[in-house]
Design a protein around this motif. Sequence first.
Motif, PDB file in Angstrom:
ATOM      1  N   ARG A  80      53.985   7.787  33.666  1.00 10.12           N
ATOM      2  CA  ARG A  80      52.739   7.579  34.586  1.00 10.12           C
ATOM      3  C   ARG A  80      52.931   6.542  34.591  1.00 10.12           C
ATOM      4  NH1 ARG A  80      49.270  10.567  32.168  1.00 10.12           N
ATOM      5  NH2 ARG A  80      48.840   9.328  30.810  1.00 10.12           N
ATOM      6  N   ARG A 108      54.386   1.986  37.228  1.00 13.93           N
ATOM      7  CA  ARG A 108      55.176   1.549  38.841  1.00 13.93           C
ATOM      8  C   ARG A 108      56.925   2.162  37.988  1.00 13.93           C
ATOM      9  NH1 ARG A 108      52.264   1.342  43.390  1.00 13.93           N
ATOM     10  NH2 ARG A 108      54.101   0.390  44.955  1.00 13.93           N
ATOM     11  N   THR A 134      46.209  14.579  49.064  1.00 12.34           N
ATOM     12  CA  THR A 134      46.853  15.099  47.785  1.00 12.34           C
ATOM     13  C   THR A 134      47.189  16.519  47.279  1.00 12.34           C
ATOM     14  OG1 THR A 134      45.108  15.050  46.486  1.00 12.34           O
ATOM     15  CG2 THR A 134      44.093  16.594  48.339  1.00 12.34           C
ATOM     16  N   PHE A 192      54.107   8.444  45.731  1.00  7.39           N
ATOM     17  CA  PHE A 192      52.759   7.046  45.745  1.00  7.39           C
ATOM     18  C   PHE A 192      51.738   7.959  45.557  1.00  7.39           C
ATOM     19  CE2 PHE A 192      55.426   5.135  48.752  1.00  7.39           C
ATOM     20  CZ  PHE A 192      55.504   3.990  47.238  1.00  7.39           C
ATOM     21  N   ARG A 193      51.905   9.963  45.876  1.00  9.06           N
ATOM     22  CA  ARG A 193      50.238   9.836  45.627  1.00  9.06           C
ATOM     23  C   ARG A 193      49.699  10.633  44.612  1.00  9.06           C
ATOM     24  NH1 ARG A 193      47.046   7.923  47.620  1.00  9.06           N
ATOM     25  NH2 ARG A 193      45.582   9.898  47.553  1.00  9.06           N
ATOM     26  N   GLU A 232      53.140   3.350  51.585  1.00  5.78           N
ATOM     27  CA  GLU A 232      52.438   4.536  50.653  1.00  5.78           C
ATOM     28  C   GLU A 232      51.300   4.038  50.889  1.00  5.78           C
ATOM     29  OE1 GLU A 232      51.062   1.731  46.407  1.00  5.78           O
ATOM     30  OE2 GLU A 232      52.060   1.333  46.869  1.00  5.78           O
ATOM     31  N   TYR A 233      50.316   3.519  51.217  1.00  4.59           N
ATOM     32  CA  TYR A 233      49.426   2.325  52.008  1.00  4.59           C
ATOM     33  C   TYR A 233      48.751   3.422  53.424  1.00  4.59           C
ATOM     34  CZ  TYR A 233      49.361  -1.345  48.564  1.00  4.59           C
ATOM     35  OH  TYR A 233      49.371  -1.903  47.657  1.00  4.59           O
ATOM     36  N   LEU A 240      51.476   9.509  41.363  1.00  5.11           N
ATOM     37  CA  LEU A 240      50.685   8.862  40.550  1.00  5.11           C
ATOM     38  C   LEU A 240      49.661   8.113  41.237  1.00  5.11           C
ATOM     39  CD1 LEU A 240      52.090   6.711  38.054  1.00  5.11           C
ATOM     40  CD2 LEU A 240      52.549   5.247  40.389  1.00  5.11           C
ATOM     41  N   ASP A 241      49.417   7.653  42.023  1.00  9.06           N
ATOM     42  CA  ASP A 241      47.478   7.230  42.733  1.00  9.06           C
ATOM     43  C   ASP A 241      46.382   8.150  42.334  1.00  9.06           C
ATOM     44  OD1 ASP A 241      46.444   5.493  43.605  1.00  9.06           O
ATOM     45  OD2 ASP A 241      45.469   6.829  45.158  1.00  9.06           O
ATOM     46  N   GLN A 242      46.858   9.477  41.826  1.00  9.71           N
ATOM     47  CA  GLN A 242      46.090  10.219  41.163  1.00  9.71           C
ATOM     48  C   GLN A 242      46.290  10.527  39.450  1.00  9.71           C
ATOM     49  OE1 GLN A 242      47.016  13.597  44.449  1.00  9.71           O
ATOM     50  NE2 GLN A 242      47.534  14.358  42.651  1.00  9.71           N
ATOM     51  N   GLY A 243      47.091   9.321  38.989  1.00  5.84           N
ATOM     52  CA  GLY A 243      46.725   9.144  37.519  1.00  5.84           C
ATOM     53  C   GLY A 243      48.149  10.333  37.015  1.00  5.84           C
ATOM     54  N   ARG A 268      47.418   7.506  52.033  1.00  6.98           N
ATOM     55  CA  ARG A 268      46.391   7.644  50.516  1.00  6.98           C
ATOM     56  C   ARG A 268      45.565   8.925  50.995  1.00  6.98           C
ATOM     57  NH1 ARG A 268      45.738   3.159  47.340  1.00  6.98           N
ATOM     58  NH2 ARG A 268      47.061   1.204  47.662  1.00  6.98           N
TER      59      ARG A 268
END
Length: 322
Positions: free
Chosen positions: A165, A167, A42, A139-140, A35-36, A142-145, A39
Amino acid sequence: MDRAARTRTGLMPPPKPGVDDPRVHVSLASLRALEYRARQITFTSKQQAHSALNGRHGSRIRGRGLDFLELRDYLPSDDVRAIDWKVTARTGKPHVRVFTEERDRPTLIVVDQRMSMFFGSVLNMKSVTAAEAAAITAFRVLDQGDRVGGIIFGDTRIAELRPRRNRAALDQFLIALSRANQDLHAQATTSSPLAFNDVLRAVQRIAKRDHLVIILSDFAEVDDTTRVLMSGLTRRNDVVLGLVTDPTARALPDSTQFTASDGALQAELDLTDAPTRDALLRYSADRLKAIHNWQLEMRLSILPLTTAQDTLPQIQHLMGTR
C-alpha cells in the motif's frame, strides 16, 4: 531458463525511446495519464445498481473481511441477524455481536502480455486494452486505501509484485507493465509461450486467501486444469476475469488470407473457405462459452472488454458509472 531467472520485479530492459502508436503499445506516461480520468470507478463490495459486480449475475465482490469488535445489548435499530443467541440465552437479555470491516484488502492484478494478446482488428491491440485496464484498476485500488500488487507475464518472463500500500509499489507495477507491453512486436523471437496454468499457480502462492484477484487476458489457453485452478482461487478469494476479446472472435472478415502461429509454427488460413471459417468461429465460441460458464459455476465475475472501443469508457459502463 530457470524459474528464478524468469521471476523478476521488472520484466524487460527499459523500452527503446521513440514515438509509438498508442493503439499498438502503451507507454509509462500514457498509463500514468489514466489516473485522474478514472476516479469514479470502484472495486469495493458496495457496487452501483448497474455494475457488473453487484451480484445480479450470480457473482459478486464480497469485500473486505470482518473483525469482531464487541458484544453489547440489543438496540431496536439493530439487525436481528446480529443477535448472539447463546449469550442471549445465558444472560436472559438480547445481545448482538458488533463487527468492523477490515482496514484493507490486498488486490492482485494479473496481466497477460503474451504474443497471443498482440492482436487487434479495429482499434487497440488486446495487449493495450489489458494494460490500460490494469493501470486503471491499480490506481483505483490504491486510492481506496487497499494494497495493490500484480503478476505481469509475457511469453518467457513473469514479474511477481506482492501487494503493498504505497505509491512506490504502484509505480513499480506500471513500469513492469509498460516494459512487458513494449516488448511485444512483430519481430519478437519465437518461443513456446509461458503456460497460463503456471501463472495461475503463481497467483495461488501469493493470493492464499481473502484477496481480490483480477485477471486480464484473452484466456486463449484454457483446459480442465485451468478450471480446477480457477475453482481453487475462487474458494478463498474474490476473482474477477477481465475477458479481452477482438471482434474477429465472433465475426471474421469476408475474404482474406490469414496467418496463424503458435510461436513456433505458422499456417496460412483461407478465410474464404466456409468450413475453415466455421471451424474457427466454433472454436472461439466454445472457448468463450466455457469461460462464461465459470461465472455461475464458481460465482466469479466477468468483465467483457473489447479491443474495438476505448478502455476507460468500457470499464465505466461495466461498473455502472455515468
